[in-house]
Design a protein around this motif. Sequence first.
Motif, PDB file in Angstrom:
ATOM      1  N   GLN A 109       0.857  -1.183   0.000  1.00  0.00           N
ATOM      2  CA  GLN A 109       0.000   0.000   0.000  1.00  0.00           C
ATOM      3  C   GLN A 109       0.894   1.234   0.000  1.00  0.00           C
ATOM      4  N   ILE A 112       4.180   3.049   2.996  1.00  0.00           N
ATOM      5  CA  ILE A 112       4.839   2.137   3.942  1.00  0.00           C
ATOM      6  C   ILE A 112       6.215   2.653   4.337  1.00  0.00           C
ATOM      7  N   ARG A 115       6.059   5.935   6.407  1.00  0.00           N
ATOM      8  CA  ARG A 115       5.595   5.815   7.788  1.00  0.00           C
ATOM      9  C   ARG A 115       6.711   5.308   8.700  1.00  0.00           C
ATOM     10  N   GLU A 166      -1.489  -1.301  12.564  1.00  0.00           N
ATOM     11  CA  GLU A 166      -2.344  -0.326  11.889  1.00  0.00           C
ATOM     12  C   GLU A 166      -2.281  -0.483  10.373  1.00  0.00           C
ATOM     13  N   LEU A 167      -1.119  -0.939   9.879  1.00  0.00           N
ATOM     14  CA  LEU A 167      -0.917  -1.080   8.436  1.00  0.00           C
ATOM     15  C   LEU A 167      -1.160  -2.504   7.940  1.00  0.00           C
TER      16      LEU A 167
END
Length: 201
Positions: A109, A112, A115, A166-167
């Motif tokens: 996504q 990544i 973050r 969260e990911l």
Amino acid sequence: MTRFEHVYVLTVMSDDHPGIVAAVTGAVESLGGNIDACSQTVLGGYFTLIMIVSVPKRIEPEQLADRVRSSGRTGSDYQVLARPALPTDRFAATEPSGRFVISAFGADQPGIVRRFSRYLAGKDVNIVDLYGDRRGDEFVLIGQLEVPARWDIRMLQADLEQMGDELGFTVKLQHENIFVATNQLRLTRSPLHPRPQPSPR
């Protein structure tokens, strides 16, 4: 420490094919130079190389780059950049640190790398090596980190795991020595091709 006094950083990019390292190193050798450190990889069909090169006599960086460009085979297009290297003491660590490896994988996504790298930067953690690859619908990320000794590794691990949750990513932070010990490649002979045994006499 470099072999000679005049030191340069040399980077080369090209479409991948055999003989690039031989050509580049031959160009450096033709100047009487020495390769003091290097790192090379192939990514998406593109060859990339960075070297620390030292030579006995000062040379203009563009002359060094031109010598490397002209070393390629006919039809090759080497993108080359050379610049004088900064004194190594400029990169000395300002505080004690340890080497760790972060590994993360999950559904691919956007965002990544941003973050994870933003979190690490906020903790003054230096990324010294980074590898990422999309495999099917998954993305794999592996980084070698310099983590300041003031941080509790368990706290960093907990933060990274929460971010991973969260990911939808699985994240692990390990000391470099543990990572190497648990992931080292063992070169063994294939059982399908056993070593020939001498015939009995």
